[in-house]
Design a protein around this motif. Structure first.
Motif, PDB file in Angstrom:
ATOM      1  N   SER A 115      53.568  18.149 -61.482  1.00 39.53           N
ATOM      2  CA  SER A 115      54.080  17.403 -62.627  1.00 39.53           C
ATOM      3  C   SER A 115      54.220  15.920 -62.287  1.00 39.53           C
ATOM      4  N   ALA A 116      54.719  15.621 -61.074  1.00 40.73           N
ATOM      5  CA  ALA A 116      54.866  14.228 -60.653  1.00 40.73           C
ATOM      6  C   ALA A 116      53.516  13.544 -60.523  1.00 40.73           C
ATOM      7  N   VAL A 320      51.574   9.199 -53.924  1.00 34.95           N
ATOM      8  CA  VAL A 320      52.440  10.311 -54.328  1.00 34.95           C
ATOM      9  C   VAL A 320      52.346  11.386 -53.243  1.00 34.95           C
ATOM     10  N   PRO A 321      53.452  11.839 -52.682  1.00 30.26           N
ATOM     11  CA  PRO A 321      53.397  12.820 -51.581  1.00 30.26           C
ATOM     12  C   PRO A 321      52.705  14.120 -51.993  1.00 30.26           C
ATOM     13  N   PHE A 322      52.062  14.745 -51.016  1.00 32.07           N
ATOM     14  CA  PHE A 322      51.459  16.057 -51.209  1.00 32.07           C
ATOM     15  C   PHE A 322      52.480  17.133 -50.890  1.00 32.07           C
ATOM     16  N   LEU A 323      52.227  18.330 -51.387  1.00 30.36           N
ATOM     17  CA  LEU A 323      53.082  19.465 -51.055  1.00 30.36           C
ATOM     18  C   LEU A 323      52.668  19.994 -49.679  1.00 30.36           C
ATOM     19  N   PRO A 340      52.981   7.802 -47.895  1.00 37.41           N
ATOM     20  CA  PRO A 340      54.089   8.729 -47.608  1.00 37.41           C
ATOM     21  C   PRO A 340      53.962   9.331 -46.211  1.00 37.41           C
ATOM     22  N   ARG A 341      55.070   9.336 -45.491  1.00 40.90           N
ATOM     23  CA  ARG A 341      55.084   9.918 -44.146  1.00 40.90           C
ATOM     24  C   ARG A 341      55.620  11.344 -44.156  1.00 40.90           C
ATOM     25  N   GLU A 342      56.193  11.759 -45.284  1.00 38.11           N
ATOM     26  CA  GLU A 342      56.747  13.098 -45.420  1.00 38.11           C
ATOM     27  C   GLU A 342      56.139  13.781 -46.643  1.00 38.11           C
ATOM     28  N   PRO A 343      56.029  15.118 -46.625  1.00 37.30           N
ATOM     29  CA  PRO A 343      55.524  15.842 -47.801  1.00 37.30           C
ATOM     30  C   PRO A 343      56.464  15.708 -48.994  1.00 37.30           C
TER      31      PRO A 343
END
Length: 441
Positions: A115-116, A320-323, A340-343
């Motif tokens: 959604s994001a 936008v971070p990945f899952l 992004p460095r974090e999921p």
């Protein structure tokens, strides 16, 4: 695995017979993408102009979807392949034609991440499934309809003749014309879907051949195949490696196997179009594949292709971070904007098991019935020539105790093979009016 004593037309080839002749000659397909064998370790990058050229070609491929009537739907996940499709769809100007959707509970990490991503790209997004939270699903005491699942499996045997695991394949009826845009094939640009090969430059063909025995997953996770069968399959896989590395660069063997056998045999039935469903896989473009295969193993493994195309088609999506994933460190170091460095942040952990997906509930409730099907297959078919049916029945009776998805998939596959061999497949039409398109044989 190919069957014994059967001759096959090699993937990527065409068989031709001249006029008035009876001799068959084999020729590489016009869309052959594989370079010839060499010791070249590949390029460290493409030029900006080359990346622009590939991006333009893919955008043109997506823009052609406007000529197809019907709804355009993109299954959007938290990963890279579907997001690359979304980026290219935006560059192609499909915002007014395409809807994105994600399967899951309304608070599932997959749905929230997708959604994001859709919002960042300016596309509408829908959550597919019951509008429930994970807690509501886990607390549900709804009765389990085992008869409906058995019918689903019999219909699955009819659709795919037991060659696709029902865990992965299409099993639900279709009710209206839909154009489904899929990210199938995106793994080709990420060194296939066999993660064990990514970033690993092996020292010898022998090492590669041994790894291929368990290319994507263990060859016999349940330990039920006959020894002769596992030996045949292991030998076939290793011989394939020795044969192919004489034709293509050594490091491209995982990609070649993925295209020749996984895409063609596993995704093939799911990718087939019907009168009521048109499946499109616009990431599979020969010019893009050829250019990507010029890159070194390390660059292909870092998913440079996805990054370079996405940053050109829809740069807002790369941040936008990945899952459960991030961009490779070498890509983050090269990019001028902080990546992004974090999921993607998630508040819950919701696996298929904890959400009581139909597969797990079926195995939990139907152990005895599954064992009975295996017993019938043992008595009335030749299934025992490829696997130990007693071991399989023991596994079935305790199917509710299985924890690994790979084990559950193996049991479901064995069920559908049994149903197919027993002649218990149930014909299914995917639309109430589909009979208009069928004919008696």
């Amino acid at each position: 695995m190919p069957a014994r004593s059967v001759r096959y037309l090699p993937p990527g080839h065409e068989a031709r017979v001249g006029h008035g002749d009876s001799r068959v000659s084999l020729h590489p397909s016009p869309v052959w993408v594989w370079p010839e064998a060499s010791d070249d370790r590949g390029r460290e990058n493409l030029t900006p102009a080359e990346w622009d050229e590939i991006t333009d070609a893919l955008v043109t491929n997506f823009r052609a979807l406007r000529s197809i009537s019907g709804r355009l739907r993109l299954s959007l996940t938290g990963g890279k392949d579907s997001r690359l499709c979304l980026a290219l769809a935006k560059a192609a100007g499909l915002q007014d034609r395409m809807v994105t959707f994600t399967n899951g509970t309304i608070d599932s990490p997959e749905v929230l991440c997708a959604s994001a991503v859709a919002e960042a790209a300016g596309f509408p997004h829908k959550q597919a499934g019951w509008p429930l939270t994970t807690a509501q699903v886990l607390a549900s005491d709804a009765p389990f309809d085992s008869d409906a699942v058995w019918r689903r499996l019999r219909q699955h045997a009819y659709r795919f003749e037991a060659i696709v695991c029902p865990w992965d394949g299409t099993t639900d009826p279709l009710r209206s014309t839909t154009v489904s845009i899929k990210g199938f094939g995106g793994e080709l640009y990420r060194r296939s879907h066999a993660k064990r090969f990514r970033g690993k430059r092996l020292s010898s063909v022998d090492s590669m051949a041994k790894m291929f025995v368990n290319y994507h997953q263990p060859l016999d996770p349940l330990g039920v195949l006959r020894r002769s069968e596992t030996e045949f399959q292991a030998d076939w896989l290793q011989n394939w490696v020795y044969d192919e590395v004489r034709r293509i660069p050594f490091d491209l063997a995982p990609e070649k196997f993925y295209v020749d056998y996984r895409l063609g045999h596993w995704n093939g039935p799911m990718g087939q179009s019907t009168p009521w469903r048109i499946n499109v896989n616009p990431l599979l473009l020969p010019v893009a594949a050829r250019k990507n295969l010029e890159l070194s193993l390390e660059v292909r493994s870092s998913e440079r292709f996805h990054f370079e195309i996405m940053r050109r088609a829809a740069p807002e999506l790369v941040v936008v971070p990945f899952l459960n994933d991030v961009w490779a460190p070498e890509i983050a170091a090269d990019f001028e904007i902080e990546l992004p460095r974090e999921p993607f942040p998630t508040a819950i952990e919701a696996s298929a098991h904890t959400l009581k997906a139909w597969q797990w509930r079926f195995l939990e409730h139907e152990g005895k019935a599954i064992a009975s099907v295996f017993k019938d297959a043992d008595r009335s078919t030749d299934m025992s020539t490829i696997c130990d049916m007693r071991k399989l029945r023991r596994r079935a009776r305790r199917a509710g105790e299985l924890e690994r998805v790979i084990d559950a998939k193996a049991v479901l596959s064995a069920i559908v093979v049994s149903l197919a061999l027993l002649g218990q497949a149930e014909s299914v039409l995917d639309h109430p009016d589909a009979r208009m398109f069928s004919s008696e044989r």
